[in-house]
Design a protein around this motif. Structure first.
Motif, short mmCIF file in Angstrom:
data_model
loop_
_atom_site.label_atom_id
_atom_site.label_comp_id
_atom_site.label_asym_id
_atom_site.label_seq_id
_atom_site.Cartn_x
_atom_site.Cartn_y
_atom_site.Cartn_z
N UNK A 1 8.54 3.27 -12.14
CA UNK A 1 8.32 2.40 -13.29
C UNK A 1 9.39 2.57 -14.36
N UNK A 2 10.64 2.67 -13.92
CA UNK A 2 11.74 2.83 -14.87
C UNK A 2 12.89 1.93 -14.44
N UNK B 1 13.17 3.19 -5.88
CA UNK B 1 12.79 4.35 -6.69
C UNK B 1 12.39 3.90 -8.09
N UNK B 2 13.15 2.97 -8.65
CA UNK B 2 12.84 2.46 -9.99
C UNK B 2 11.46 1.82 -10.01
N UNK B 3 11.14 1.11 -8.96
CA UNK B 3 9.83 0.45 -8.88
C UNK B 3 8.72 1.49 -8.79
N UNK C 1 0.82 -1.21 0.00
CA UNK C 1 0.00 0.00 0.00
C UNK C 1 0.85 1.26 0.00
N UNK C 2 1.90 1.30 0.80
CA UNK C 2 2.78 2.47 0.84
C UNK C 2 3.40 2.73 -0.52
N UNK C 3 3.84 1.68 -1.19
CA UNK C 3 4.46 1.82 -2.51
C UNK C 3 3.45 2.35 -3.52
N UNK C 4 2.23 1.84 -3.48
CA UNK C 4 1.19 2.30 -4.41
C UNK C 4 0.89 3.78 -4.16
#
Length: 169
Positions: free
Chosen positions: A140-141, A135-137, A58-61
């Motif tokens: 989305x890079x 950060x990449x996740x 959830x935090x990542x989303x």
């Protein structure tokens, strides 16, 4: 959404709203825009709350939604205008107040000079404490893109501040 889901979301919101708002402020440099960005991120999360199976994600989303909203907002034509800001009241520390305000003001002014995607990378890396893979996740890079955006962002920040920027991590 059922009552249990609403209660879970309300608890999550109460626990995360201040940190999300601070992160949004670091991204845009304006408390009013930060409130709007945080609201946008939480509304998007609320819409998907019932679909989230892995609550650890959830935090990542939420972070990814906030970053995307910030970048999207910065692309709007009226956002290219120069804005003057008032600083929030600093929290008391052992540092002299005038030094603390000058440092914060300089940093915020410098961050406003950094392009939005590079600013997002710097905020995620150095203020949110994410590693390159994290950060990449979120963005989305590739990790290589994060590294090059970090280097470019730090170069912009150094130029804006007119001095060497220390990075720990």
């Amino acid at each position: 959404m059922d009552e249990h889901g609403e209660r879970q979301f309300a608890e999550y919101f109460a626990a995360k709203r201040d940190s999300v708002r601070r992160t949004a402020y670091l991204l845009c440099g304006d408390w009013h825009r930060a409130d709007d960005l945080a609201q946008t991120a939480f509304v998007a999360l609320h819409r998907r709350w019932h679909k989230i199976r892995d609550r650890d994600a959830t935090d990542a989303y939420l972070r990814k939604t906030l970053i995307r909203a910030s970048i999207d907002e910065s692309r709007r034509p009226w956002r290219r205008e120069q804005q003057t800001e008032r600083l929030p009241e600093p929290e008391p520390t052992g540092v002299r107040l005038d030094e603390q305000v000058a440092t914060r003001a300089d940093l915020m002014a410098g961050l406003r000079e950094v392009p939005p995607k590079q600013r997002a990378v710097l905020v995620l890396r150095y203020f949110e404490g994410l590693d390159v893979a994290g950060v990449a996740k979120v963005l989305g890079c590739s990790e290589g893109n994060v590294k090059s955006q970090t280097a470019r962002g730090l170069a912009h920040l150094r130029t804006a501040l007119g001095e060497e920027v220390e990075t720990h991590g």
